[in-house]
Design a protein around this motif. Structure first.
Motif, PDB file in Angstrom:
ATOM      1  N   ARG A 162       1.002  -1.051   0.041  1.00  0.00           N
ATOM      2  CA  ARG A 162      -0.159   0.130  -0.012  1.00  0.00           C
ATOM      3  C   ARG A 162       1.027   1.383  -0.175  1.00  0.00           C
ATOM      4  O   ARG A 162       0.661   2.202  -0.682  1.00  0.00           O
ATOM      5  CB  ARG A 162      -1.204  -0.088   1.086  1.00  0.00           C
ATOM      6  CG  ARG A 162      -2.219   0.741   1.189  1.00  0.00           C
ATOM      7  CD  ARG A 162      -3.515   0.222   1.830  1.00  0.00           C
ATOM      8  NE  ARG A 162      -2.890   0.425   3.255  1.00  0.00           N
ATOM      9  CZ  ARG A 162      -3.411  -0.409   4.220  1.00  0.00           C
ATOM     10  NH1 ARG A 162      -4.382  -1.379   3.908  1.00  0.00           N
ATOM     11  NH2 ARG A 162      -3.101  -0.470   5.463  1.00  0.00           N
ATOM     12  N   ILE A 163       1.892   1.381   0.869  1.00  0.00           N
ATOM     13  CA  ILE A 163       2.792   2.310   0.843  1.00  0.00           C
ATOM     14  C   ILE A 163       3.534   2.597  -0.419  1.00  0.00           C
ATOM     15  O   ILE A 163       3.589   3.642  -1.086  1.00  0.00           O
ATOM     16  CB  ILE A 163       3.915   2.157   1.938  1.00  0.00           C
ATOM     17  CG1 ILE A 163       3.356   2.014   3.382  1.00  0.00           C
ATOM     18  CG2 ILE A 163       5.088   3.275   1.849  1.00  0.00           C
ATOM     19  CD1 ILE A 163       4.134   1.548   4.365  1.00  0.00           C
ATOM     20  N   ALA A 164       3.852   1.618  -1.145  1.00  0.00           N
ATOM     21  CA  ALA A 164       4.420   1.564  -2.537  1.00  0.00           C
ATOM     22  C   ALA A 164       3.401   2.299  -3.458  1.00  0.00           C
ATOM     23  O   ALA A 164       4.063   3.023  -4.414  1.00  0.00           O
ATOM     24  CB  ALA A 164       4.642   0.036  -3.028  1.00  0.00           C
ATOM     25  N   ASN A 165       2.160   1.911  -3.483  1.00  0.00           N
ATOM     26  CA  ASN A 165       1.065   2.439  -4.245  1.00  0.00           C
ATOM     27  C   ASN A 165       1.110   3.808  -4.098  1.00  0.00           C
ATOM     28  O   ASN A 165       0.930   4.757  -5.008  1.00  0.00           O
ATOM     29  CB  ASN A 165      -0.294   1.772  -4.064  1.00  0.00           C
ATOM     30  CG  ASN A 165      -0.353   0.572  -4.844  1.00  0.00           C
ATOM     31  OD1 ASN A 165       0.391   0.475  -5.819  1.00  0.00           O
ATOM     32  ND2 ASN A 165      -1.029  -0.298  -4.563  1.00  0.00           N
ATOM     33  N   SER A 166       1.114   4.282  -2.779  1.00  0.00           N
ATOM     34  CA  SER A 166       1.054   5.820  -2.371  1.00  0.00           C
ATOM     35  C   SER A 166       2.105   6.567  -3.089  1.00  0.00           C
ATOM     36  O   SER A 166       2.065   7.584  -3.611  1.00  0.00           O
ATOM     37  CB  SER A 166       0.984   5.971  -0.910  1.00  0.00           C
ATOM     38  OG  SER A 166      -0.060   5.350  -0.325  1.00  0.00           O
ATOM     39  N   TYR A 167       3.435   5.934  -2.744  1.00  0.00           N
ATOM     40  CA  TYR A 167       4.606   6.539  -3.392  1.00  0.00           C
ATOM     41  C   TYR A 167       4.309   6.843  -4.892  1.00  0.00           C
ATOM     42  O   TYR A 167       4.712   7.896  -5.513  1.00  0.00           O
ATOM     43  CB  TYR A 167       5.758   5.858  -3.115  1.00  0.00           C
ATOM     44  CG  TYR A 167       6.691   6.026  -1.873  1.00  0.00           C
ATOM     45  CD1 TYR A 167       7.061   7.409  -1.785  1.00  0.00           C
ATOM     46  CD2 TYR A 167       7.090   5.067  -1.175  1.00  0.00           C
ATOM     47  CE1 TYR A 167       7.884   7.502  -0.535  1.00  0.00           C
ATOM     48  CE2 TYR A 167       7.800   5.376  -0.134  1.00  0.00           C
ATOM     49  CZ  TYR A 167       8.068   6.800   0.287  1.00  0.00           C
ATOM     50  OH  TYR A 167       8.978   6.942   1.455  1.00  0.00           O
ATOM     51  N   ARG A 168       3.777   5.671  -5.485  1.00  0.00           N
ATOM     52  CA  ARG A 168       3.659   5.774  -6.908  1.00  0.00           C
ATOM     53  C   ARG A 168       2.829   7.015  -7.339  1.00  0.00           C
ATOM     54  O   ARG A 168       3.000   7.729  -8.214  1.00  0.00           O
ATOM     55  CB  ARG A 168       2.987   4.442  -7.391  1.00  0.00           C
ATOM     56  CG  ARG A 168       4.061   3.543  -8.056  1.00  0.00           C
ATOM     57  CD  ARG A 168       3.328   2.737  -9.107  1.00  0.00           C
ATOM     58  NE  ARG A 168       4.544   1.698  -9.167  1.00  0.00           N
ATOM     59  CZ  ARG A 168       4.362   0.563  -8.210  1.00  0.00           C
ATOM     60  NH1 ARG A 168       3.682   0.540  -7.451  1.00  0.00           N
ATOM     61  NH2 ARG A 168       5.584  -0.109  -8.311  1.00  0.00           N
ATOM     62  N   LYS A 169       1.693   7.180  -6.558  1.00  0.00           N
ATOM     63  CA  LYS A 169       0.761   8.060  -6.688  1.00  0.00           C
ATOM     64  C   LYS A 169       1.197   9.546  -6.442  1.00  0.00           C
ATOM     65  O   LYS A 169       1.291  10.479  -7.359  1.00  0.00           O
ATOM     66  CB  LYS A 169      -0.415   7.862  -5.925  1.00  0.00           C
ATOM     67  CG  LYS A 169      -1.779   8.715  -6.149  1.00  0.00           C
ATOM     68  CD  LYS A 169      -2.957   8.507  -5.475  1.00  0.00           C
ATOM     69  CE  LYS A 169      -2.687   8.910  -3.874  1.00  0.00           C
ATOM     70  NZ  LYS A 169      -3.441   8.466  -2.816  1.00  0.00           N
ATOM     71  N   TYR A 170       2.036   9.762  -5.275  1.00  0.00           N
ATOM     72  CA  TYR A 170       2.487  11.147  -5.148  1.00  0.00           C
ATOM     73  C   TYR A 170       3.709  11.337  -6.033  1.00  0.00           C
ATOM     74  O   TYR A 170       3.982  12.396  -6.284  1.00  0.00           O
ATOM     75  CB  TYR A 170       2.974  11.130  -3.590  1.00  0.00           C
ATOM     76  CG  TYR A 170       1.863  10.997  -2.627  1.00  0.00           C
ATOM     77  CD1 TYR A 170       0.559  11.634  -2.943  1.00  0.00           C
ATOM     78  CD2 TYR A 170       1.991  10.362  -1.472  1.00  0.00           C
ATOM     79  CE1 TYR A 170      -0.510  11.605  -2.095  1.00  0.00           C
ATOM     80  CE2 TYR A 170       0.791  10.008  -0.822  1.00  0.00           C
ATOM     81  CZ  TYR A 170      -0.362  10.688  -0.772  1.00  0.00           C
ATOM     82  OH  TYR A 170      -1.462  10.509  -0.026  1.00  0.00           O
TER      83      TYR A 170
END
Ligand SMILES: *Cc1c(COP(=O)(O)O)cnc(C)c1O
Length: 368
Positions: free
Chosen positions: A255-263
């Motif tokens: 989930r954190i990796a997905n957030s990084y991707r988004k930001y």
């Protein structure tokens, strides 16, 4: 905002009462080395990775060394490894007096490049060690085809890839054996050193379990020259508790990796990691590629964001190997990437606000 690279204390506090109780039991039962606590862990860890067997041992390096020894790899033999890995993968080969042959990484996924692997195979090649680097499974199908075509062994270095999947199946099932590390900061970390071999092969199981204990299966009778590579009781007890949370922690990492991707998607300069088809990446590390890395690292440090580089020097350029590295073998991608890669903070307890803050700091740097 202060963002550490990892926070082992936060994780301990979230399971403190269970851990403290488990540690106390080791004292109460005097189960200090090998024995009941390590055996209970072996059973659970094999189940988690859907393998027949697990041999708990003293480190990830020991796990690699045990498997190479069990395969009788020694002087005159060559073993293929990616140059883009932690030094221990190659070191284990040298500990057997065999020769590591370094291969470049795939430009998209950072794991060993299967096309370049084929070119490195010689008559002396005994095995390929595929490293599931940063938590992403290597290109298993291609590597298995190569290994079976040339009649050589495939060994998986799963030290960064606990519960990573390829085509829905856990790593550790694709070669003759998988080697795990439980170094404290790994996805499943002991409170000290630890490692494990998983395998579906009865003979490798028999050999590695004896080799880790002075080559002995029956006390004071020694079948092989081995090592003292046993897991200690405290680590077994700690890992038994922590294993229950591993799937949940893995979800959080993803989930954190997905957030990084988004930001980070708005920042043109930053190249985020790609997920390979059919692979579940478990994000031991979240590694981006960036221009002006040293300046960015300094900027982030000034904003109290800690980062890492995995790894600043590829194995073939490390001191013990640099002289011998064969000329003509092209390791350009790894050499070039070692100057660009940057690991951002990632651990299950990292909050979305912290991820957003890291991304904002990077944004500010490239806008300036
Ligand atoms: C950590 C690591 C190892 C070594 O494990 P230790 O438990 O530290 O001995 C080996 N290979 C890789 C890819 C690692 O990340």
């Amino acid at each position: 905002m202060k963002v550490p690279f990892v926070d082992l204390k936060a994780q301990y506090l979230s399971i403190k009462s269970e851990i403290d109780k488990a540690i106390q039991e080791v004292f109460d039962q005097s189960g200090f080395s090998g024995g009941h606590f390590a055996e209970a862990f072996e059973e659970k860890f094999a189940k988690a990775h859907q393998t027949k067997h697990c041999v708990a041992c003293s480190s990830g390096t020991a796990a690699l060394h045990l498997v190479l020894m069990a395969l009788d790899i020694g002087p005159g033999d060559e073993v293929i490894v990616p140059t883009n890995t932690f030094f221990a993968t190659a070191e284990a080969i040298s500990l057997c007096h065999a020769k590591p042959i370094f291969v470049d990484c795939d430009p998209h996924y950072y794991n060993i490049d299967p096309n370049k692997t084929e070119k490195a195979i010689t008559k002396k090649t005994k095995a390929i060690i595929a490293v599931h680097l940063y938590g992403q499974p290597a290109q298993i199908d291609e590597l298995r085809t190569l290994a079976s075509g040339f009649n050589i062994r495939l060994i998986e270095d799963c030290a960064q890839a606990h519960l990573a999947l390829y085509k829905g199946q856990p790593v550790g099932n694709f070669g003759i054996a998988g080697c795990f590390s439980f170094y404290p900061s790994k996805n499943l970390g002991a409170y000290g050193e630890g490692g494990a071999v998983v395998t579906n092969d009865g003979e490798i199981w028999e050999r590695t379990s004896a080799l880790r204990n002075h080559g002995s299966k029956q006390k004071y009778y020694h079948k092989y020259i081995g090592h003292n590579y046993r897991m200690d009781g405290f680590q077994g007890a700690v890992l038994n508790v922590k294993l229950k949370y591993l799937e949940d922690w893995t979800h959080k990492r993803r989930r954190i990796a997905n957030s990084y991707r988004k930001y980070l998607s708005e920042i043109e300069e930053v190249i985020v990691p790609e997920e390979a088809p059919m692979a579940r990446h478990v994000y031991h590390l979240f590694v981006v590629r960036v221009p002006q890395r040293e300046l960015l690292v300094n900027h982030l440090a000034s904003m109290q964001v800690s980062t890492g580089i995995h790894y600043p020097v590829p194995c073939h350029l490390q001191n013990p190997y640099v002289q011998e590295s064969r000329k003509g073998i092209n390791l350009n991608v790894s050499e070039q990437y070692s100057g660009q890669i940057l690991s951002l903070p990632i651990f299950p307890e990292l909050t979305d606000e912290e991820v957003q803050y890291v991304a904002e700091c990077i944004h500010a740097f490239y806008k300036a």
